[in-house]
Design a protein around this motif. Structure first.
Motif, PDB file in Angstrom:
ATOM      1  N   GLY A  64       0.798  -1.223   0.000  1.00 20.29           N
ATOM      2  CA  GLY A  64       0.000   0.000   0.000  1.00 20.29           C
ATOM      3  C   GLY A  64       0.819   1.256   0.000  1.00 20.29           C
ATOM      4  O   GLY A  64       0.319   2.321   0.326  1.00 20.29           O
ATOM      5  N   ASP A  65       2.137   1.163  -0.340  1.00 19.93           N
ATOM      6  CA  ASP A  65       2.980   2.349  -0.354  1.00 19.93           C
ATOM      7  C   ASP A  65       2.790   3.188  -1.603  1.00 19.93           C
ATOM      8  O   ASP A  65       3.216   4.330  -1.674  1.00 19.93           O
TER       9      ASP A  65
ATOM     10  N   LEU B 209      -8.889 -11.711  -2.326  1.00 25.97           N
ATOM     11  CA  LEU B 209      -7.659 -11.278  -1.677  1.00 25.97           C
ATOM     12  C   LEU B 209      -7.665  -9.776  -1.427  1.00 25.97           C
ATOM     13  O   LEU B 209      -7.223  -9.299  -0.365  1.00 25.97           O
ATOM     14  N   GLN B 210      -8.178  -9.011  -2.399  1.00 24.40           N
ATOM     15  CA  GLN B 210      -8.268  -7.568  -2.206  1.00 24.40           C
ATOM     16  C   GLN B 210      -9.193  -7.210  -1.042  1.00 24.40           C
ATOM     17  O   GLN B 210      -8.903  -6.307  -0.260  1.00 24.40           O
ATOM     18  N   GLN B 211     -10.328  -7.930  -0.937  1.00 25.47           N
ATOM     19  CA  GLN B 211     -11.232  -7.687   0.200  1.00 25.47           C
ATOM     20  C   GLN B 211     -10.544  -8.006   1.527  1.00 25.47           C
ATOM     21  O   GLN B 211     -10.675  -7.261   2.503  1.00 25.47           O
ATOM     22  N   ASN B 212      -9.816  -9.117   1.551  1.00 22.71           N
ATOM     23  CA  ASN B 212      -9.097  -9.477   2.786  1.00 22.71           C
ATOM     24  C   ASN B 212      -8.054  -8.434   3.146  1.00 22.71           C
ATOM     25  O   ASN B 212      -7.841  -8.109   4.320  1.00 22.71           O
ATOM     26  N   LEU B 213      -7.369  -7.917   2.101  1.00 22.79           N
ATOM     27  CA  LEU B 213      -6.378  -6.884   2.364  1.00 22.79           C
ATOM     28  C   LEU B 213      -7.022  -5.616   2.912  1.00 22.79           C
ATOM     29  O   LEU B 213      -6.481  -4.957   3.808  1.00 22.79           O
ATOM     30  N   MET B 214      -8.200  -5.260   2.374  1.00 21.59           N
ATOM     31  CA  MET B 214      -8.902  -4.088   2.885  1.00 21.59           C
ATOM     32  C   MET B 214      -9.322  -4.292   4.338  1.00 21.59           C
ATOM     33  O   MET B 214      -9.174  -3.403   5.180  1.00 21.59           O
ATOM     34  N   ILE B 215      -9.854  -5.486   4.646  1.00 24.00           N
ATOM     35  CA  ILE B 215     -10.253  -5.787   6.033  1.00 24.00           C
ATOM     36  C   ILE B 215      -9.041  -5.753   6.956  1.00 24.00           C
ATOM     37  O   ILE B 215      -9.087  -5.224   8.077  1.00 24.00           O
ATOM     38  N   LEU B 216      -7.933  -6.323   6.476  1.00 25.51           N
ATOM     39  CA  LEU B 216      -6.711  -6.328   7.273  1.00 25.51           C
ATOM     40  C   LEU B 216      -6.209  -4.910   7.520  1.00 25.51           C
ATOM     41  O   LEU B 216      -5.747  -4.570   8.622  1.00 25.51           O
ATOM     42  N   GLY B 217      -6.308  -4.068   6.485  1.00 29.08           N
ATOM     43  CA  GLY B 217      -5.889  -2.680   6.662  1.00 29.08           C
ATOM     44  C   GLY B 217      -6.742  -1.938   7.670  1.00 29.08           C
ATOM     45  O   GLY B 217      -6.226  -1.191   8.518  1.00 29.08           O
ATOM     46  N   GLU B 218      -8.071  -2.134   7.603  1.00 26.78           N
ATOM     47  CA  GLU B 218      -8.963  -1.505   8.579  1.00 26.78           C
ATOM     48  C   GLU B 218      -8.688  -2.015   9.984  1.00 26.78           C
ATOM     49  O   GLU B 218      -8.670  -1.247  10.959  1.00 26.78           O
ATOM     50  N   SER B 219      -8.466  -3.306  10.103  1.00 26.68           N
ATOM     51  CA  SER B 219      -8.168  -3.887  11.416  1.00 26.68           C
ATOM     52  C   SER B 219      -6.856  -3.333  11.964  1.00 26.68           C
ATOM     53  O   SER B 219      -6.746  -3.027  13.154  1.00 26.68           O
ATOM     54  N   LYS B 220      -5.869  -3.216  11.095  1.00 27.03           N
ATOM     55  CA  LYS B 220      -4.590  -2.667  11.527  1.00 27.03           C
ATOM     56  C   LYS B 220      -4.749  -1.225  11.987  1.00 27.03           C
ATOM     57  O   LYS B 220      -4.160  -0.804  12.985  1.00 27.03           O
ATOM     58  N   LYS B 221      -5.570  -0.460  11.264  1.00 30.90           N
ATOM     59  CA  LYS B 221      -5.793   0.920  11.644  1.00 30.90           C
ATOM     60  C   LYS B 221      -6.492   1.027  13.008  1.00 30.90           C
ATOM     61  O   LYS B 221      -6.128   1.848  13.856  1.00 30.90           O
ATOM     62  N   LYS B 222      -7.502   0.158  13.220  1.00 30.16           N
ATOM     63  CA  LYS B 222      -8.202   0.154  14.514  1.00 30.16           C
ATOM     64  C   LYS B 222      -7.276  -0.258  15.642  1.00 30.16           C
ATOM     65  O   LYS B 222      -7.312   0.312  16.736  1.00 30.16           O
ATOM     66  N   GLN B 223      -6.440  -1.270  15.399  1.00 29.18           N
ATOM     67  CA  GLN B 223      -5.491  -1.707  16.425  1.00 29.18           C
ATOM     68  C   GLN B 223      -4.514  -0.593  16.776  1.00 29.18           C
ATOM     69  O   GLN B 223      -4.159  -0.403  17.940  1.00 29.18           O
TER      70      GLN B 223
END
Length: 552
Positions: A10-11, A95-109
């Motif tokens: 995501g850079d 995979l793109q959906q999982n990456l988006m979910i992972l990004g949101e989760s990382k942001k919340k964490q």
């Protein structure tokens, strides 16, 4: 590979990469197939197609056969390629959906970590401040004990000299008062003259102050105040038993008792008041009780601009009266301070103190109108270092109520604090006129914004006070309280009224918290009656100390 890595991390933005579409050359393949079929048709008759298929022509023309086989294989491969392409697209979308979910989760964490980090820093700061505060209190308390120990050690000789001289002066004043009574022209006068009594008061006050100071130093240097007081009570209890067995003091063991093992709780209470206020009435009562201790068996009431005192005869207590004086002084000073923090003042506000006997204990109740103690702080106010005086002008040291709790523990007593609230009330005010007619007025009281207000039942407007203007003079008045739930009435106040002028009544008389004030102004032909509800919201401390009789 680098671009794929950057896209995955995501850079780099998505629009940075060009979009590539993969196409299969199906149009070219179809054209080739049509050309091959046309060439084959020129050499083979359609009518002879069956013979041609059944013959070995395909075997002889290997180039045509190869092209047919290749075409079939390419067509099948195309179908497989298209299927795999669809599957890859589905996997890529997932995979793109999982990456988006992972990004949101990382942001919340990350946000949660930042928030908890802030809370952790605040908690660390709070704990550090509290530790420093408690260390400061411990250091001050130890320093205070060190000074008290040094003063006690070096002042013992001076204390003995001063108390001895004062006791001799008191003894001489006692002899002088007896001499005056014997040579008085009025034999029925049992009290000394005012000048002798004033001198006796001064000497006795000085002795009491010295003993109180010494008891305070003695208590402050103890490692554990509760155990120190408990040990003193054990000694006094033993001497008290001896006096009960030998009331005439005919035995050596009772004649050699150095200190009186008991004291009157009324003496401790009056002495505490003499330290706070200079009232001649209280000082004279203490001095007269030294001559005649039967005075303490009489009920006593006192009131000034600060205090309202009610004392009923109470049995003796074991121990040193100065310990109870220290207990009461801390509580009364605390009540004085918070009674001045009211949002609004009432002319009837006082610090109310009551002493009475209750189930084998001396019950002391101290009530002041003022701000409430927070519910979560009711158990913490007796801890060392805890104080509710957190203002710039006043910062409490957290020692007064701690001393009070330790003294009560030493007496194996009980001390509690509770908040007093204003509640809705109903009254019936019955007024009897001079012509014997009686009129009752139903009254309702309700707290609004921390203040009691009043109205008649049939009126809508609430007022601070209720004024009744009557066209005749009255002979009596009666106020009864009515229970809101059961409608049962209880007479709180009844008084005959005579003559002209203005009189005030405050009640209930038997309660520490005054709830109402009635003002009556009688004129020649008219009467004004004003009923004013009193706000009683405040704090009350109750102390129960076992009496000497309860130990038997």
């Amino acid at each position: 590979m680098l671009l794929k890595t950057l896209r995955r991390k995501g850079d780099v933005e998505d629009n940075f990469f060009p979009k590539f579409n993969t196409y299969f050359p199906w149009l070219s393949i179809i054209c080739c197939l049509c050309s091959m079929i046309t060439l084959a048709a020129q050499s083979v008759n359609i009518l002879e197609l069956a013979d041609w298929i059944s013959s070995d022509w395909l075997i002889k023309n290997q180039e045509v056969s190869a092209m047919l086989v290749i075409s079939i294989v390419v067509f099948i491969e195309y179908i497989l390629y298209d299927y795999r392409l669809q599957q890859n697209r589905k996997q890529l979308s997932k995979l793109q959906q999982n990456l988006m979910i992972l990004g949101e989760s990382k942001k919340k964490q990350q946000q949660k970590a930042n928030r908890h980090s802030d809370h952790t820093e605040k908690l660390k700061g709070f704990i550090a401040d509290k530790l420093v505060e408690y260390m400061d209190y411990d250091e001050k308390y130890i320093h205070f004990k060190g000074i008290a120990s040094e003063v006690r050690h070096n002042g013992v000789i001076s204390y003995d000299k001063v108390t001895t001289a004062l006791n001799k002066a008191i003894e001489q004043q006692g002899f002088l008062s007896l001499y005056e009574q014997q040579n008085d022209d009025n034999p029925s006068n049992e009290e000394p003259n005012e000048q002798t009594l004033a001198a006796l008061v001064d000497y006795q006050g000085a002795v009491d102050a010295m003993r109180y100071l010494w008891a305070l130093l003695d208590l402050s240097t103890a490692d554990n105040m509760a155990i120190h007081i408990g040990n003193k009570l054990i000694e006094c209890e033993e001497n008290y038993y001896r006096l009960q067995l030998d009331k005439n003091k005919s035995l050596d063991m009772t004649q050699n008792i150095p200190v009186q093992p008991t004291f009157e709780p009324q003496y401790a209470l009056l002495t505490t008041f003499s330290l706070l206020i200079d009232e001649q009435q209280l000082n004279y009562r203490i001095a007269l009780a030294k001559i005649n201790s039967a005075i303490y068996q009489e009920a006593f009431d006192f009131e000034n601009e600060q205090f309202r005192l009610a004392i009923t005869p109470t049995p003796e207590l074991l121990g040193d009266p100065n310990h109870v004086i220290l207990l009461l002084e801390n509580l009364l000073k605390n009540a004085q301070f918070f009674s001045s923090k009211n949002r609004f003042k009432q002319a009837t506000d006082r610090v109310n103190v009551r002493l009475q006997s209750h189930n084998g204990t001396a019950l002391l109740s101290i009530y002041n109108r003022g701000p409430h103690i927070k519910q979560e702080s009711l158990e913490s106010i007796f801890k060392l270092g805890f104080s509710t005086r957190k203002t710039k002008e006043n910062h409490g040291k957290g020692l007064g109520l701690f001393f009070a709790k330790e003294i009560v523990r030493g007496y194996q007593g009980k001390i509690t604090a509770k908040n007093i609230d204003d509640k809705p009330q109903r009254f019936s005010l019955a007024i009897t006129h001079e012509n014997k007619t009686c009129v009752s007025y139903p009254i309702e009281c309700q707290p609004f914004d921390g203040r009691q207000q009043v109205r008649l039942f049939f009126e809508n407007e609430w007022q601070k006070s209720l004024k009744l203007s009557l066209n005749s003079k009255i002979s009596s008045i009666c106020l009864s309280s009515i229970a809101i739930n059961s409608n049962q009435s209880t007479v709180q106040f009844e008084q005959n009224i005579g003559g002209s002028g203005k009189v005030n009544f405050i009640g209930p008389a038997q309660s520490m918290e005054k709830e109402w004030e009635i003002s009556i102004s009688q004129h020649k032909k008219t009467t004004d009656v004003i009923f004013k509800p009193l706000t009683k919201s405040g704090v009350q401390f109750d102390i129960e100390l076992p009496t000497a009789e309860s130990h038997l």
